[in-house]
Motif scaffolding. Structure first.
Motif, short mmCIF file in Angstrom:
data_model
loop_
_atom_site.label_atom_id
_atom_site.label_comp_id
_atom_site.label_asym_id
_atom_site.label_seq_id
_atom_site.Cartn_x
_atom_site.Cartn_y
_atom_site.Cartn_z
N TRP B 35 28.79 -28.13 40.08
CA TRP B 35 29.76 -27.38 39.29
C TRP B 35 29.37 -27.44 37.83
CZ3 TRP B 35 33.32 -24.17 41.23
CH2 TRP B 35 33.66 -24.31 42.59
N TYR B 36 29.34 -26.26 37.20
CA TYR B 36 28.97 -26.15 35.81
C TYR B 36 30.08 -25.46 35.02
CZ TYR B 36 24.09 -26.84 37.38
OH TYR B 36 22.94 -27.34 37.94
N ARG B 37 30.04 -25.72 33.73
CA ARG B 37 30.93 -25.04 32.81
C ARG B 37 30.03 -24.39 31.76
NH1 ARG B 37 36.17 -27.91 29.91
NH2 ARG B 37 36.87 -26.07 28.75
N GLN B 38 30.39 -23.19 31.35
CA GLN B 38 29.56 -22.49 30.38
C GLN B 38 30.45 -21.87 29.32
OE1 GLN B 38 27.34 -19.02 31.71
NE2 GLN B 38 25.62 -19.56 30.38
N PHE B 39 30.17 -22.20 28.07
CA PHE B 39 30.87 -21.60 26.95
C PHE B 39 30.07 -20.38 26.48
CE2 PHE B 39 34.24 -24.53 26.53
CZ PHE B 39 33.75 -25.76 26.93
N PRO B 40 30.74 -19.46 25.81
CA PRO B 40 30.07 -18.22 25.39
C PRO B 40 28.75 -18.47 24.67
CG PRO B 40 32.41 -18.07 24.97
CD PRO B 40 32.15 -19.48 25.39
N LYS B 41 27.73 -17.76 25.09
CA LYS B 41 26.41 -17.80 24.47
C LYS B 41 25.78 -19.19 24.49
CE LYS B 41 27.42 -13.88 21.45
NZ LYS B 41 26.84 -12.92 22.39
N GLN B 42 26.19 -20.01 25.44
CA GLN B 42 25.60 -21.34 25.55
C GLN B 42 25.04 -21.54 26.95
OE1 GLN B 42 27.86 -24.65 24.09
NE2 GLN B 42 28.79 -23.47 22.45
N SER B 43 24.34 -22.64 27.10
CA SER B 43 23.75 -22.94 28.39
C SER B 43 24.80 -23.52 29.33
CB SER B 43 22.60 -23.92 28.22
OG SER B 43 21.91 -24.08 29.44
N LEU B 44 24.36 -23.82 30.53
CA LEU B 44 25.25 -24.41 31.51
C LEU B 44 25.40 -25.90 31.24
CD1 LEU B 44 23.87 -21.88 32.91
CD2 LEU B 44 24.59 -22.93 35.04
N MET B 45 26.60 -26.39 31.35
CA MET B 45 26.85 -27.82 31.22
C MET B 45 27.26 -28.34 32.59
SD MET B 45 29.72 -29.84 28.99
CE MET B 45 31.02 -29.56 30.20
N LEU B 46 26.45 -29.23 33.15
CA LEU B 46 26.77 -29.78 34.46
C LEU B 46 28.00 -30.66 34.37
CD1 LEU B 46 25.95 -30.20 37.44
CD2 LEU B 46 24.59 -32.15 36.68
N MET B 47 28.97 -30.37 35.22
CA MET B 47 30.19 -31.17 35.25
C MET B 47 30.10 -32.26 36.31
SD MET B 47 32.97 -28.09 35.05
CE MET B 47 34.36 -29.20 35.03
N ALA B 48 29.67 -31.87 37.49
CA ALA B 48 29.66 -32.83 38.59
C ALA B 48 28.76 -32.34 39.71
CB ALA B 48 31.07 -33.04 39.11
N THR B 49 28.33 -33.30 40.49
CA THR B 49 27.56 -33.03 41.70
C THR B 49 28.47 -33.30 42.88
OG1 THR B 49 25.52 -33.72 40.62
CG2 THR B 49 25.52 -33.65 43.03
N SER B 50 28.60 -32.31 43.73
CA SER B 50 29.50 -32.40 44.88
C SER B 50 28.68 -32.71 46.13
CB SER B 50 30.22 -31.05 45.03
OG SER B 50 30.97 -30.98 46.22
N ASN B 51 29.00 -33.80 46.78
CA ASN B 51 28.25 -34.23 47.96
C ASN B 51 29.14 -34.13 49.20
OD1 ASN B 51 25.89 -35.26 46.40
ND2 ASN B 51 27.43 -36.66 45.62
N GLU B 52 28.65 -33.47 50.22
CA GLU B 52 29.42 -33.28 51.43
C GLU B 52 29.77 -34.62 52.06
OE1 GLU B 52 28.25 -33.72 54.83
OE2 GLU B 52 30.16 -33.04 55.66
N GLY B 53 31.04 -34.81 52.31
CA GLY B 53 31.49 -36.02 52.99
C GLY B 53 31.61 -37.25 52.12
#
Lengths: 112, 117
Positions: B35-53
């Motif tokens: 899951w990433y968050r992106q502000f206008p005209k900026q790169s992606l900021m990784l929020m979290a890694t989601s692991n199944e189970g």
């Protein structure tokens, strides 16, 4: 923190010209990838080049990788207005559970 | 390339409400999603890694109680923004990791634009 650093930050060219975008990184990588993002959309994977490769082609795209200089370039030949987008390089580390680290991106504008 | 579906594409909500965003890998099983968050005209900021189970792995500075992640199946991860406030307004993008012989490729959803009033 960002690993990939692209340059230029913005590029404006005329349709039909070639566009060259560069990316530098700092640590060891397993592969480097380029993605495209149209405004307000998700990213689209363009091409992957492994650390033991020097050049890859895909259609009008040509990617080079120089691991000694820790740099990569993306060349788009015969650009089209539809190529207008932001382009990101992303590095994949060497660990088993590595995750992509994205650069800040390059905004490419292709004028019709 | 593979298809990742993200829903909704945009949402407007009142401050204090919770919003759930779904991310589905449609043609492959993804044990790992991001899951990433992106502000206008900026790169992606990784929020979290989601692991199944298992529990998600959050990046430094990301509040896990604020951004709840559930990855209950190999094709679905959800992000819930709890008690959303205007500062949570942003573009949220998910991706699913696919492992090929050449390396890990991430396929991205189309993103969700969240506006908190």
């Amino acid at each position: 923190s960002q690993q990939g650093e692209e340059d230029p930050q913005a590029l404006s060219i005329q349709e039909g010209e070639n566009a060259t975008m560069n990316c530098s990184y700092k640590t060891s990588i397993n592969n480097l990838q380029w993605y495209r993002q149209n405004s307000g959309r998700g990213l689209v994977h363009l091409i992957l080049i492994r650390s033991n490769e020097r050049e890859k082609h895909s259609g009008r795209l040509r990617v080079t990788l120089d691991t000694s200089k820790k740099s990569s370039s993306l060349l788009i030949t015969a650009s089209r207005a539809a190529d207008t987008a932001s382009y990101f390089c992303a590095t994949d580390g060497t660990g088993a559970n590595s995750k992509l680290t994205f650069g800040k991106g390059i905004t490419l504008s292709v004028r019709p | 390339g593979a298809v990742v579906s993200q829903h909704p594409s945009w949402v407007i909500c009142k401050s204090g409400t919770s919003v759930k965003i779904e991310c589905r890998s449609l043609d492959f099983q993804a044990t790992t999603m991001f899951w990433y968050r992106q502000f206008p005209k900026q790169s992606l900021m990784l929020m979290a890694t989601s692991n199944e189970g298992s529990k998600a792995t959050y990046e430094q500075g990301v509040e896990k109680d604020k951004f709840l992640i559930n990855h209950a199946s190999l094709t679905l991860s959800t992000l819930t923004v709890t008690s959303a406030h205007p500062e949570d307004s942003s573009f949220y993008i998910c991706s699913a990791r696919w492992t090929s012989g050449r390396g890990n490729i991430q396929y991205f959803g189309a993103g969700t634009r969240l506006s908190v009033l």
